[in-house]
Design a protein around this motif. Structure first.
Motif, PDB file in Angstrom:
ATOM      1  N   VAL A  20     -32.005  62.296   5.613  1.00  0.00           N
ATOM      2  CA  VAL A  20     -32.263  62.545   7.031  1.00  0.00           C
ATOM      3  C   VAL A  20     -31.646  63.894   7.376  1.00  0.00           C
ATOM      4  O   VAL A  20     -30.445  64.087   7.188  1.00  0.00           O
ATOM      5  N   PRO A  21     -32.421  64.874   7.853  1.00  0.00           N
ATOM      6  CA  PRO A  21     -31.839  66.176   8.191  1.00  0.00           C
ATOM      7  C   PRO A  21     -30.873  66.069   9.356  1.00  0.00           C
ATOM      8  O   PRO A  21     -30.824  65.059  10.065  1.00  0.00           O
ATOM      9  N   GLN A  22     -30.106  67.106   9.567  1.00  0.00           N
ATOM     10  CA  GLN A  22     -29.096  67.077  10.615  1.00  0.00           C
ATOM     11  C   GLN A  22     -29.707  66.946  12.006  1.00  0.00           C
ATOM     12  O   GLN A  22     -29.072  66.469  12.927  1.00  0.00           O
ATOM     13  N   ASP A  23     -30.948  67.380  12.172  1.00  0.00           N
ATOM     14  CA  ASP A  23     -31.680  67.146  13.420  1.00  0.00           C
ATOM     15  C   ASP A  23     -32.768  66.118  13.115  1.00  0.00           C
ATOM     16  O   ASP A  23     -33.815  66.460  12.568  1.00  0.00           O
ATOM     17  N   PRO A  24     -32.562  64.836  13.439  1.00  0.00           N
ATOM     18  CA  PRO A  24     -33.509  63.803  13.029  1.00  0.00           C
ATOM     19  C   PRO A  24     -34.816  63.786  13.801  1.00  0.00           C
ATOM     20  O   PRO A  24     -35.729  63.047  13.438  1.00  0.00           O
ATOM     21  N   GLY A  25     -34.958  64.568  14.855  1.00  0.00           N
ATOM     22  CA  GLY A  25     -36.228  64.616  15.568  1.00  0.00           C
ATOM     23  C   GLY A  25     -36.404  63.468  16.541  1.00  0.00           C
ATOM     24  O   GLY A  25     -35.443  62.937  17.096  1.00  0.00           O
ATOM     25  N   GLU A  26     -37.661  63.056  16.722  1.00  0.00           N
ATOM     26  CA  GLU A  26     -38.020  62.104  17.782  1.00  0.00           C
ATOM     27  C   GLU A  26     -37.865  60.657  17.332  1.00  0.00           C
ATOM     28  O   GLU A  26     -38.759  59.837  17.536  1.00  0.00           O
ATOM     29  N   TYR A  81     -33.353  49.722   3.587  1.00  0.00           N
ATOM     30  CA  TYR A  81     -33.661  51.133   3.805  1.00  0.00           C
ATOM     31  C   TYR A  81     -34.073  51.382   5.255  1.00  0.00           C
ATOM     32  O   TYR A  81     -34.750  50.548   5.868  1.00  0.00           O
ATOM     33  N   GLU A  82     -33.701  52.550   5.776  1.00  0.00           N
ATOM     34  CA  GLU A  82     -34.083  52.975   7.116  1.00  0.00           C
ATOM     35  C   GLU A  82     -35.609  53.071   7.176  1.00  0.00           C
ATOM     36  O   GLU A  82     -36.250  53.556   6.256  1.00  0.00           O
ATOM     37  N   GLN A  83     -36.211  52.623   8.279  1.00  0.00           N
ATOM     38  CA  GLN A  83     -37.671  52.543   8.323  1.00  0.00           C
ATOM     39  C   GLN A  83     -38.292  53.078   9.604  1.00  0.00           C
ATOM     40  O   GLN A  83     -39.442  52.760   9.910  1.00  0.00           O
ATOM     41  N   GLN A  84     -37.574  53.892  10.367  1.00  0.00           N
ATOM     42  CA  GLN A  84     -38.129  54.414  11.612  1.00  0.00           C
ATOM     43  C   GLN A  84     -38.266  55.936  11.623  1.00  0.00           C
ATOM     44  O   GLN A  84     -38.888  56.481  12.535  1.00  0.00           O
ATOM     45  N   ASP A  85     -37.715  56.621  10.638  1.00  0.00           N
ATOM     46  CA  ASP A  85     -37.734  58.086  10.631  1.00  0.00           C
ATOM     47  C   ASP A  85     -38.741  58.594   9.599  1.00  0.00           C
ATOM     48  O   ASP A  85     -38.473  58.549   8.404  1.00  0.00           O
ATOM     49  N   PRO A  86     -39.905  59.109  10.028  1.00  0.00           N
ATOM     50  CA  PRO A  86     -40.894  59.622   9.084  1.00  0.00           C
ATOM     51  C   PRO A  86     -40.735  61.110   8.781  1.00  0.00           C
ATOM     52  O   PRO A  86     -41.622  61.723   8.191  1.00  0.00           O
ATOM     53  N   TYR A  87     -39.592  61.686   9.197  1.00  0.00           N
ATOM     54  CA  TYR A  87     -39.355  63.116   9.014  1.00  0.00           C
ATOM     55  C   TYR A  87     -38.238  63.385   8.000  1.00  0.00           C
ATOM     56  O   TYR A  87     -37.537  64.391   8.090  1.00  0.00           O
ATOM     57  N   LYS A 145     -40.985  67.672   4.086  1.00  0.00           N
ATOM     58  CA  LYS A 145     -40.220  67.429   5.303  1.00  0.00           C
ATOM     59  C   LYS A 145     -40.758  66.264   6.122  1.00  0.00           C
ATOM     60  O   LYS A 145     -40.296  66.035   7.227  1.00  0.00           O
ATOM     61  N   ARG A 146     -41.736  65.530   5.577  1.00  0.00           N
ATOM     62  CA  ARG A 146     -42.344  64.448   6.360  1.00  0.00           C
ATOM     63  C   ARG A 146     -42.595  63.226   5.476  1.00  0.00           C
ATOM     64  O   ARG A 146     -43.727  62.815   5.287  1.00  0.00           O
ATOM     65  N   LEU A 147     -41.502  62.680   4.962  1.00  0.00           N
ATOM     66  CA  LEU A 147     -41.601  61.448   4.185  1.00  0.00           C
ATOM     67  C   LEU A 147     -40.839  60.343   4.903  1.00  0.00           C
ATOM     68  O   LEU A 147     -39.856  60.596   5.604  1.00  0.00           O
ATOM     69  N   ALA A 178     -45.254  57.860   3.303  1.00  0.00           N
ATOM     70  CA  ALA A 178     -45.377  58.843   4.377  1.00  0.00           C
ATOM     71  C   ALA A 178     -46.212  58.229   5.493  1.00  0.00           C
ATOM     72  O   ALA A 178     -46.957  57.272   5.276  1.00  0.00           O
ATOM     73  N   VAL A 179     -46.100  58.811   6.675  1.00  0.00           N
ATOM     74  CA  VAL A 179     -46.751  58.261   7.871  1.00  0.00           C
ATOM     75  C   VAL A 179     -47.810  59.235   8.385  1.00  0.00           C
ATOM     76  O   VAL A 179     -47.587  60.452   8.397  1.00  0.00           O
ATOM     77  N   ALA A 180     -48.955  58.709   8.776  1.00  0.00           N
ATOM     78  CA  ALA A 180     -49.983  59.497   9.447  1.00  0.00           C
ATOM     79  C   ALA A 180     -49.477  59.808  10.864  1.00  0.00           C
ATOM     80  O   ALA A 180     -49.701  59.045  11.807  1.00  0.00           O
ATOM     81  N   LEU A 181     -48.771  60.906  11.008  1.00  0.00           N
ATOM     82  CA  LEU A 181     -47.968  61.158  12.202  1.00  0.00           C
ATOM     83  C   LEU A 181     -48.799  61.344  13.464  1.00  0.00           C
ATOM     84  O   LEU A 181     -48.447  60.820  14.526  1.00  0.00           O
TER      85      LEU A 181
END
Length: 233
Positions: A120-126, A137-143, A178-180, A198-201
């Motif tokens: 998870v990058p230091q800025d996790p996004g939305e 495993y974490e399952q809400q961050d597709p970034y 950057k989008r897994l 990966a998620v169809a964002l």
């Protein structure tokens, strides 16, 4: 003599026909737009998966099937692991071309230690923290970012390799994707089995499926599970 023109009833009938045709056309255009968005969104996710798979496959074929280490990464968002980390000795010749380092008699020489990990990058996004999936495993961050680093190799995997699994900052080196959503090692070498997701964002965002929604088993998530055999034992 009969007067030429339209009656009120005829005008109303024509208006009703035009209204029905306009409604049918609007629904058709909306469906086409939805299909285009879904296809475009899925294509973006597939490209991320293909990029990750190609790099992992190339490196693992060039890896030692016996000198490796696997660990969980995180958690850095919520209570679930970010993903897995995988480090192995490799005959990667470096210079960015992934050529093999060979001895004079043509045998592979394990001169490098290659490490992959999902973070998870230091800025996790939305996204916000949520419960882990059934495997922890974490399952809400597709970034999440798939990271790759190469270090000088030795006779065995560097025991301090876990310290390399840090959260990447903007501009970090070694970013492959950057989008897994997920990266897991399901089976160790020499016959590796890995899982990427990966998620169809665009589609997920349009339908309100991002932010605080579990995505692992959701309709917007693509999962790629594949096997690779190491050619260096």
């Amino acid at each position: 003599m009969r007067r030429k023109g339209f009656t009120v009833l005829e005008v109303l009938i024509v208006c009703m026909i035009f209204a029905m045709l306009s409604a049918l056309l609007w629904f058709a255009l909306r469906n086409v737009s939805d299909l285009w968005r879904q296809s475009d969104s899925k294509d973006d996710a597939v490209r991320e998966l293909v990029r990750a798979r190609v790099n992992l496959t190339r490196d693992l074929r060039n890896a030692s099937g016996s000198q490796f280490a696997v660990a969980h990464v995180g958690p850095n968002l919520g209570t679930g692991y970010d993903g897995d980390g995988l480090s192995f000795l490799s005959s990667d010749g470096g210079a960015g071309n992934h050529e093999w380092s060979l001895s004079a008699d043509g045998r592979a020489v394990l001169t490098a230690q290659v490490t992959y990990y999902l973070a998870v990058p230091q800025d996790p996004g939305e996204v916000s923290a949520g419960p882990p999936d059934s495997h922890g495993y974490e399952q809400q961050d597709p970034y999440k970012w798939l990271m790759r680093r190469a270090d000088p190799g030795g006779a065995a995997v560097n025991p301090a390799w876990n310290s390399w699994l840090v959260r990447p900052a903007p501009g970090a080196q070694g970013v492959l994707c950057k989008r897994l959503l997920g990266f897991r090692v399901l089976q160790n070498g020499p016959m590796w089995t890995l899982e990427l997701s990966a998620v169809a964002l665009k589609d997920a965002r349009h339908r309100g499926g991002l932010g605080n929604v579990p995505l692992r088993e959701g309709p917007f998530t693509l999962v790629d599970r594949f096997s690779v055999r190491s050619q260096n034992l």
